[in-house]
Design a protein around this motif. Structure first.
Motif, PDB file in Angstrom:
ATOM      1  N   ASP A  79      -4.885 -91.398  30.305  1.00 51.98           N
ATOM      2  CA  ASP A  79      -5.496 -91.220  31.624  1.00 51.98           C
ATOM      3  C   ASP A  79      -4.901 -89.975  32.274  1.00 51.98           C
ATOM      4  N   LYS A  80      -5.753 -89.081  32.693  1.00 52.27           N
ATOM      5  CA  LYS A  80      -5.302 -87.803  33.269  1.00 52.27           C
ATOM      6  C   LYS A  80      -4.771 -87.962  34.695  1.00 52.27           C
ATOM      7  N   ARG A  81      -5.129 -89.048  35.347  1.00 54.29           N
ATOM      8  CA  ARG A  81      -4.679 -89.271  36.717  1.00 54.29           C
ATOM      9  C   ARG A  81      -3.205 -89.675  36.738  1.00 54.29           C
ATOM     10  N   GLY A  82      -2.584 -89.432  37.865  1.00 57.56           N
ATOM     11  CA  GLY A  82      -1.247 -89.971  38.068  1.00 57.56           C
ATOM     12  C   GLY A  82      -1.363 -91.475  38.229  1.00 57.56           C
ATOM     13  N   LEU A  83      -0.335 -92.213  37.838  1.00 58.67           N
ATOM     14  CA  LEU A  83      -0.399 -93.668  37.947  1.00 58.67           C
ATOM     15  C   LEU A  83      -0.690 -94.115  39.376  1.00 58.67           C
ATOM     16  N   TYR A  84      -0.161 -93.394  40.361  1.00 60.48           N
ATOM     17  CA  TYR A  84      -0.369 -93.743  41.763  1.00 60.48           C
ATOM     18  C   TYR A  84      -1.821 -93.541  42.201  1.00 60.48           C
ATOM     19  N   GLN A  85      -2.615 -92.841  41.384  1.00 60.17           N
ATOM     20  CA  GLN A  85      -4.028 -92.607  41.710  1.00 60.17           C
ATOM     21  C   GLN A  85      -4.941 -93.695  41.156  1.00 60.17           C
ATOM     22  N   ILE A  86      -4.443 -94.545  40.317  1.00 64.11           N
ATOM     23  CA  ILE A  86      -5.262 -95.569  39.678  1.00 64.11           C
ATOM     24  C   ILE A  86      -5.292 -96.802  40.590  1.00 64.11           C
ATOM     25  N   PRO A  87      -6.454 -97.105  41.159  1.00 66.64           N
ATOM     26  CA  PRO A  87      -6.544 -98.183  42.156  1.00 66.64           C
ATOM     27  C   PRO A  87      -5.960 -99.521  41.694  1.00 66.64           C
ATOM     28  N   LYS A  88      -6.180 -99.891  40.462  1.00 65.64           N
ATOM     29  CA  LYS A  88      -5.667-101.190  40.000  1.00 65.64           C
ATOM     30  C   LYS A  88      -4.139-101.191  39.882  1.00 65.64           C
ATOM     31  N   ILE A  89      -3.554-100.050  39.524  1.00 67.48           N
ATOM     32  CA  ILE A  89      -2.090 -99.966  39.492  1.00 67.48           C
ATOM     33  C   ILE A  89      -1.548-100.013  40.920  1.00 67.48           C
ATOM     34  N   ARG A  90      -2.198 -99.318  41.829  1.00 65.66           N
ATOM     35  CA  ARG A  90      -1.778 -99.355  43.237  1.00 65.66           C
ATOM     36  C   ARG A  90      -1.783-100.798  43.755  1.00 65.66           C
ATOM     37  N   LYS A  91      -2.862-101.505  43.461  1.00 66.87           N
ATOM     38  CA  LYS A  91      -2.986-102.896  43.906  1.00 66.87           C
ATOM     39  C   LYS A  91      -1.913-103.768  43.247  1.00 66.87           C
ATOM     40  N   TRP A  92      -1.641-103.532  41.958  1.00 69.66           N
ATOM     41  CA  TRP A  92      -0.641-104.312  41.225  1.00 69.66           C
ATOM     42  C   TRP A  92       0.749-104.089  41.831  1.00 69.66           C
ATOM     43  N   ILE A  93       1.092-102.834  42.099  1.00 67.99           N
ATOM     44  CA  ILE A  93       2.403-102.512  42.691  1.00 67.99           C
ATOM     45  C   ILE A  93       2.530-103.154  44.073  1.00 67.99           C
ATOM     46  N   LYS A  94       1.483-103.070  44.876  1.00 76.59           N
ATOM     47  CA  LYS A  94       1.518-103.676  46.211  1.00 76.59           C
ATOM     48  C   LYS A  94       1.750-105.179  46.119  1.00 76.59           C
ATOM     49  N   LYS A  95       1.122-105.796  45.146  1.00 76.20           N
ATOM     50  CA  LYS A  95       1.287-107.242  44.950  1.00 76.20           C
ATOM     51  C   LYS A  95       2.726-107.569  44.540  1.00 76.20           C
ATOM     52  N   LEU A  96       3.282-106.784  43.623  1.00 80.24           N
ATOM     53  CA  LEU A  96       4.667-107.008  43.191  1.00 80.24           C
ATOM     54  C   LEU A  96       5.632-106.771  44.350  1.00 80.24           C
ATOM     55  N   PHE A  97       5.412-105.692  45.108  1.00 77.94           N
ATOM     56  CA  PHE A  97       6.281-105.370  46.236  1.00 77.94           C
ATOM     57  C   PHE A  97       6.234-106.467  47.297  1.00 77.94           C
ATOM     58  N   LYS A  98       5.068-107.054  47.490  1.00 77.97           N
ATOM     59  CA  LYS A  98       4.943-108.144  48.467  1.00 77.97           C
ATOM     60  C   LYS A  98       5.812-109.329  48.065  1.00 77.97           C
ATOM     61  N   GLN A  99       5.886-109.604  46.769  1.00 80.88           N
ATOM     62  CA  GLN A  99       6.704-110.716  46.265  1.00 80.88           C
ATOM     63  C   GLN A  99       8.188-110.350  46.156  1.00 80.88           C
ATOM     64  N   LYS A 100       8.464-109.092  45.865  1.00 76.93           N
ATOM     65  CA  LYS A 100       9.836-108.622  45.664  1.00 76.93           C
ATOM     66  C   LYS A 100      10.061-107.352  46.496  1.00 76.93           C
ATOM     67  N   PRO A 101      10.153-107.485  47.821  1.00 78.14           N
ATOM     68  CA  PRO A 101      10.277-106.289  48.662  1.00 78.14           C
ATOM     69  C   PRO A 101      11.575-105.506  48.427  1.00 78.14           C
ATOM     70  N   HIS A 102      12.535-106.118  47.770  1.00 78.05           N
ATOM     71  CA  HIS A 102      13.794-105.431  47.430  1.00 78.05           C
ATOM     72  C   HIS A 102      13.719-104.738  46.069  1.00 78.05           C
ATOM     73  N   LEU A 103      12.529-104.610  45.522  1.00 75.82           N
ATOM     74  CA  LEU A 103      12.312-104.006  44.204  1.00 75.82           C
ATOM     75  C   LEU A 103      13.031-102.671  44.040  1.00 75.82           C
ATOM     76  N   PHE A 104      13.032-101.859  45.085  1.00 75.29           N
ATOM     77  CA  PHE A 104      13.619-100.517  45.000  1.00 75.29           C
ATOM     78  C   PHE A 104      15.131-100.556  44.786  1.00 75.29           C
ATOM     79  N   TYR A 105      15.766-101.672  45.091  1.00 74.93           N
ATOM     80  CA  TYR A 105      17.196-101.842  44.796  1.00 74.93           C
ATOM     81  C   TYR A 105      17.435-101.695  43.295  1.00 74.93           C
TER      82      TYR A 105
END
Length: 183
Positions: free
Chosen positions: A69-95
């Motif tokens: 895929d030539k797009r950046g991962l952040y440009q792929i709507p389903k990946i964006r939605k997946w990350i948002k879902k994970l972050f909602k469950q694990k807001p400390h993910l960036f740790y």
């Protein structure tokens, strides 16, 4: 997929002995992204949390099936939605996300509005909104979690710097600077 002493281990998440792992590469399949399935990664992060500090700055997210895929991962709507879902469950993910790969930047760009504006060689230059609320949410969640893990003030400061550096180390202000008051 895990890295153990420079070896790649492919194993179901249920049978992983995290005590033998230094850097954890969490593989996310295209199928899981398309279905919005975060169950395996949540299960693995729950295991990671038992080790607290051991995996701070040592978790890599790898999205399998997007290599062409030539797009950046952040440009792929389903990946964006997946990350948002994970972050909602694990807001400390960036740790846990490591700063020696693009995991921090990709996850953050998925949480905010970001658009590519041009290419410079192999590098995509993107413009993103100055979302101080989201940045505060990312940092405060990581700080709160670090405090629960017993991190010292010095460790917390280093974590904040690591996250900010991973987000902004290659950033360039290409439009008017934004001003805000700090009290």
């Amino acid at each position: 997929m895990l890295h153990k002493n420079n070896e790649i281990i492919i194993s179901p998440y249920d049978s992983i002995d995290l005590s033998t792992v230094d850097i954890l590469v969490m593989t996310v399949s295209k199928k899981d992204v398309n279905q919005g399935n975060i169950a395996d990664q949540l299960k693995l992060l729950n295991q990671v949390e038992k080790f607290k500090k051991k995996f701070a700055n040592n978790v890599v997210l790898f999205f399998e099936g997007y290599e062409e895929d030539k797009r950046g991962l952040y440009q792929i709507p389903k990946i964006r939605k997946w990350i948002k879902k994970l972050f909602k469950q694990k807001p400390h993910l960036f740790y846990y996300l490591c700063d020696f790969t693009a995991s921090i930047a990709i996850c953050y760009l998925c949480l905010i509005k970001a658009e590519p504006v041009r290419m410079i060689g192999e590098t995509t230059v993107c413009q993103f909104e100055n979302d101080l609320g989201r940045l505060h949410e990312v940092l405060s969640s990581a700080i709160t979690y670090a405090e629960k893990c017993g991190d010292s003030n010095e460790e917390i400061s280093a974590m904040i710097n690591r996250i900010l550096d991973a987000l902004f180390r290659n950033s360039v202000c290409i439009d008017e600077p934004k001003y805000f008051n700090i009290e």
